[in-house]
Design a protein around this motif. Structure first.
Motif, PDB file in Angstrom:
ATOM      1  N   ILE A  87     -22.808   0.096  33.452  1.00  0.00           N
ATOM      2  CA  ILE A  87     -23.199   0.083  34.867  1.00  0.00           C
ATOM      3  C   ILE A  87     -24.663   0.462  35.015  1.00  0.00           C
ATOM      4  CG2 ILE A  87     -22.769   1.149  37.124  1.00  0.00           C
ATOM      5  CD1 ILE A  87     -19.849   1.524  36.251  1.00  0.00           C
ATOM      6  N   GLY A  88     -25.113   1.420  34.210  1.00  0.00           N
ATOM      7  CA  GLY A  88     -26.515   1.819  34.266  1.00  0.00           C
ATOM      8  C   GLY A  88     -27.452   0.689  33.878  1.00  0.00           C
ATOM      9  N   ILE A  89     -27.074  -0.110  32.879  1.00  0.00           N
ATOM     10  CA  ILE A  89     -27.911  -1.241  32.478  1.00  0.00           C
ATOM     11  C   ILE A  89     -27.982  -2.281  33.596  1.00  0.00           C
ATOM     12  CG2 ILE A  89     -28.033  -3.209  30.904  1.00  0.00           C
ATOM     13  CD1 ILE A  89     -26.956  -1.377  28.710  1.00  0.00           C
ATOM     14  N   VAL A  90     -26.833  -2.579  34.218  1.00  0.00           N
ATOM     15  CA  VAL A  90     -26.826  -3.552  35.321  1.00  0.00           C
ATOM     16  C   VAL A  90     -27.691  -3.047  36.475  1.00  0.00           C
ATOM     17  CG1 VAL A  90     -25.382  -4.705  37.033  1.00  0.00           C
ATOM     18  CG2 VAL A  90     -24.561  -4.455  34.682  1.00  0.00           C
ATOM     19  N   LEU A  91     -27.515  -1.781  36.841  1.00  0.00           N
ATOM     20  CA  LEU A  91     -28.347  -1.199  37.888  1.00  0.00           C
ATOM     21  C   LEU A  91     -29.816  -1.204  37.487  1.00  0.00           C
ATOM     22  CD1 LEU A  91     -26.307   1.902  39.148  1.00  0.00           C
ATOM     23  CD2 LEU A  91     -26.973  -0.103  40.480  1.00  0.00           C
ATOM     24  N   GLY A  92     -30.072  -0.913  36.222  1.00  0.00           N
ATOM     25  CA  GLY A  92     -31.446  -0.887  35.746  1.00  0.00           C
ATOM     26  C   GLY A  92     -32.120  -2.236  35.852  1.00  0.00           C
ATOM     27  N   ILE A  93     -31.396  -3.308  35.512  1.00  0.00           N
ATOM     28  CA  ILE A  93     -31.970  -4.658  35.622  1.00  0.00           C
ATOM     29  C   ILE A  93     -32.301  -4.972  37.080  1.00  0.00           C
ATOM     30  CG2 ILE A  93     -31.474  -7.109  35.358  1.00  0.00           C
ATOM     31  CD1 ILE A  93     -29.794  -6.392  32.899  1.00  0.00           C
ATOM     32  N   VAL A  94     -31.356  -4.654  37.976  1.00  0.00           N
ATOM     33  CA  VAL A  94     -31.582  -4.926  39.399  1.00  0.00           C
ATOM     34  C   VAL A  94     -32.778  -4.128  39.916  1.00  0.00           C
ATOM     35  CG1 VAL A  94     -30.588  -4.729  41.706  1.00  0.00           C
ATOM     36  CG2 VAL A  94     -29.175  -5.529  39.812  1.00  0.00           C
ATOM     37  N   LEU A  95     -32.831  -2.839  39.579  1.00  0.00           N
ATOM     38  CA  LEU A  95     -33.926  -1.992  40.069  1.00  0.00           C
ATOM     39  C   LEU A  95     -35.263  -2.400  39.461  1.00  0.00           C
ATOM     40  CD1 LEU A  95     -32.079   1.437  39.921  1.00  0.00           C
ATOM     41  CD2 LEU A  95     -32.873   0.284  41.992  1.00  0.00           C
ATOM     42  N   ALA A  96     -35.246  -2.802  38.186  1.00  0.00           N
ATOM     43  CA  ALA A  96     -36.492  -3.241  37.553  1.00  0.00           C
ATOM     44  C   ALA A  96     -37.029  -4.501  38.228  1.00  0.00           C
ATOM     45  CB  ALA A  96     -36.257  -3.495  36.062  1.00  0.00           C
ATOM     46  N   LEU A  97     -36.137  -5.448  38.540  1.00  0.00           N
ATOM     47  CA  LEU A  97     -36.567  -6.658  39.231  1.00  0.00           C
ATOM     48  C   LEU A  97     -37.052  -6.348  40.639  1.00  0.00           C
ATOM     49  CD1 LEU A  97     -33.794  -9.169  38.078  1.00  0.00           C
ATOM     50  CD2 LEU A  97     -36.111  -8.894  37.180  1.00  0.00           C
ATOM     51  N   MET A  98     -36.425  -5.368  41.291  1.00  0.00           N
ATOM     52  CA  MET A  98     -36.881  -4.956  42.619  1.00  0.00           C
ATOM     53  C   MET A  98     -38.279  -4.352  42.541  1.00  0.00           C
ATOM     54  SD  MET A  98     -33.355  -3.314  44.156  1.00  0.00           S
ATOM     55  CE  MET A  98     -34.168  -2.612  45.612  1.00  0.00           C
ATOM     56  N   LYS A  99     -38.536  -3.540  41.517  1.00  0.00           N
ATOM     57  CA  LYS A  99     -39.855  -2.921  41.381  1.00  0.00           C
ATOM     58  C   LYS A  99     -40.931  -3.948  41.073  1.00  0.00           C
ATOM     59  CE  LYS A  99     -41.131   0.867  40.225  1.00  0.00           C
ATOM     60  NZ  LYS A  99     -41.642   2.131  39.663  1.00  0.00           N
ATOM     61  N   LEU A 100     -40.571  -4.995  40.349  1.00  0.00           N
ATOM     62  CA  LEU A 100     -41.537  -6.036  39.997  1.00  0.00           C
ATOM     63  C   LEU A 100     -41.641  -7.125  41.062  1.00  0.00           C
ATOM     64  CD1 LEU A 100     -40.601  -6.429  36.227  1.00  0.00           C
ATOM     65  CD2 LEU A 100     -42.610  -5.278  37.158  1.00  0.00           C
ATOM     66  N   SER A 101     -40.835  -7.010  42.111  1.00  0.00           N
ATOM     67  CA  SER A 101     -40.814  -8.025  43.150  1.00  0.00           C
ATOM     68  C   SER A 101     -42.084  -7.949  44.005  1.00  0.00           C
ATOM     69  CB  SER A 101     -39.579  -7.854  44.034  1.00  0.00           C
ATOM     70  OG  SER A 101     -39.628  -8.712  45.151  1.00  0.00           O
ATOM     71  N   ASP A 102     -42.447  -9.096  44.591  1.00  0.00           N
ATOM     72  CA  ASP A 102     -43.561  -9.130  45.535  1.00  0.00           C
ATOM     73  C   ASP A 102     -43.153  -8.628  46.909  1.00  0.00           C
ATOM     74  OD1 ASP A 102     -45.248 -10.184  43.588  1.00  0.00           O
ATOM     75  OD2 ASP A 102     -44.677 -12.258  44.059  1.00  0.00           O
ATOM     76  N   ASN A 103     -41.838  -8.443  47.100  1.00  0.00           N
ATOM     77  CA  ASN A 103     -41.335  -7.933  48.380  1.00  0.00           C
ATOM     78  C   ASN A 103     -41.532  -6.422  48.423  1.00  0.00           C
ATOM     79  OD1 ASN A 103     -39.672  -7.015  50.549  1.00  0.00           O
ATOM     80  ND2 ASN A 103     -38.475  -8.895  50.400  1.00  0.00           N
ATOM     81  N   LYS A 104     -42.395  -5.957  49.318  1.00  0.00           N
ATOM     82  CA  LYS A 104     -42.729  -4.539  49.379  1.00  0.00           C
ATOM     83  C   LYS A 104     -41.531  -3.680  49.772  1.00  0.00           C
ATOM     84  CE  LYS A 104     -46.992  -5.104  48.246  1.00  0.00           C
ATOM     85  NZ  LYS A 104     -47.446  -4.651  46.918  1.00  0.00           N
TER      86      LYS A 104
END
Length: 308
Positions: A87-104
């Motif tokens: 679960i941590g890896i899945v959350l980590g992927i989602v959060l990492a993509l959110m941090k790298l997103s252009d959406n502020k």
């Protein structure tokens, strides 16, 4: 004017074959030898003291090492570790993509998540989820509701607390791995018509695996030991069951040794699995994620050329 060369010495007059090679004598490091001897003596003395101690009953250790209640605790510890890491890896992927997103907005939300879960002690988080019923006696979704005490069992509270905290740390590990992929890979994928999802799943993430496996393995090994914190909410893990036993028979040290033996075994197995994964993704078999990504780019390039 005639000049004469100076007379050659007998040593210089000999040929190269007559020169005796110098013997290389290794430097004797007495300091290291003394430190190593002291370390061996200390470790040996500690082991001897444990083995011969009259206050330590090794028969009790053998008696409970494979006791059913201890095995149940081991199984639950492994379950918590595996589920929390996944679960941590899945959350980590989602959060990492959110941090790298252009959406502020997504970036700020991810930053707030990481700020909170990395900034508060994990023990407090576990206790909070276990006592969630004090804040919300019932969980109501409008069309269905649950009693919080019945829903948030010690196991569920432990899983939520461990997973959410693990996701915050995995996000930074995965984000670092994604940023480690050369920018040219993204540019080539975009030029070849890859969609953002295809670029991430076929090009970026396969190459990220090789970089994130070592720290992810370390996180999994750490999680095995962190699960011992759930003993404060009586989640019936390995340490909790050991505590329950020694609270009745007062063999405290003996049961702690049993728990330590199982933790050492589990971490050893996890370390071996980590090493195997690292070897697999290090390219020893010649089939690395990077090569797979390159093949994907080449395939798309050939398809584009054929269409033209």
């Amino acid at each position: 004017m005639k000049t004469t060369s100076p007379p050659r010495s007998p040593a210089a007059a000999g040929t190269a074959a007559d020169i005796t090679p110098l013997e290389i004598v290794p430097l004797k490091r007495y300091g290291r030898m003394v430190i190593a001897a002291v370390a061996v003596l200390l470790v040996g003395g500690l082991i001897f003291a444990l083995v011969t101690s009259k206050n330590l009953d090794w028969r009790v250790v053998g008696q409970y090492l494979f006791a059913p209640v201890i095995i149940e605790g081991v199984i639950l510890t492994v379950q918590l570790t595996v589920l929390a890491v996944i679960i941590g890896i899945v959350l980590g992927i989602v959060l990492a993509l959110m941090k790298l997103s252009d959406n502020k907005v997504l970036t700020v939300l991810a930053d707030l998540y990481l700020w909170f879960f990395r900034g508060t002690p994990q023990l407090i988080q576990l206790i909070f989820w276990f006592n969630l019923a004090f804040l919300f006696p019932t969980i109501n979704l409008g069309f269905v509701s649950w009693d919080t005490n019945a829903l948030i069992t010690p196991f569920i509270a432990a899983l939520i607390g461990l997973s959410l905290n693990e996701g915050a740390y995995m996000a930074e590990i995965i984000r670092g791995g994604i940023l480690g992929v050369p920018k040219g890979q993204r540019e080539a994928a975009i030029a070849l018509g890859f969609t953002p999802l295809e670029m991430m799943t076929k090009i970026i993430l396969p190459q990220t695996m090789r970089m994130v496996i070592p720290p992810t393995g370390n996180q999994a090994i750490a999680m095995l030991k962190v699960t011992s914190l759930v003993s404060v909410i009586s989640a019936r893990d390995l340490l909790t069951n050991a505590q329950m036993i020694y609270s009745r028979n007062y063999y405290v040290i003996e049961l702690l040794i049993v728990a330590c033996a199982w933790y050492l075994l589990l971490t050893t197995v996890a370390t071996l699995l980590q090493n195997q994964l690292e070897k697999k993704y290090a390219g020893r078999s010649g089939n690395t994620p990077a090569r797979g990504a390159h093949r994907g780019l080449f395939k798309r390039l050939t398809q584009t050329g054929a269409q033209r």
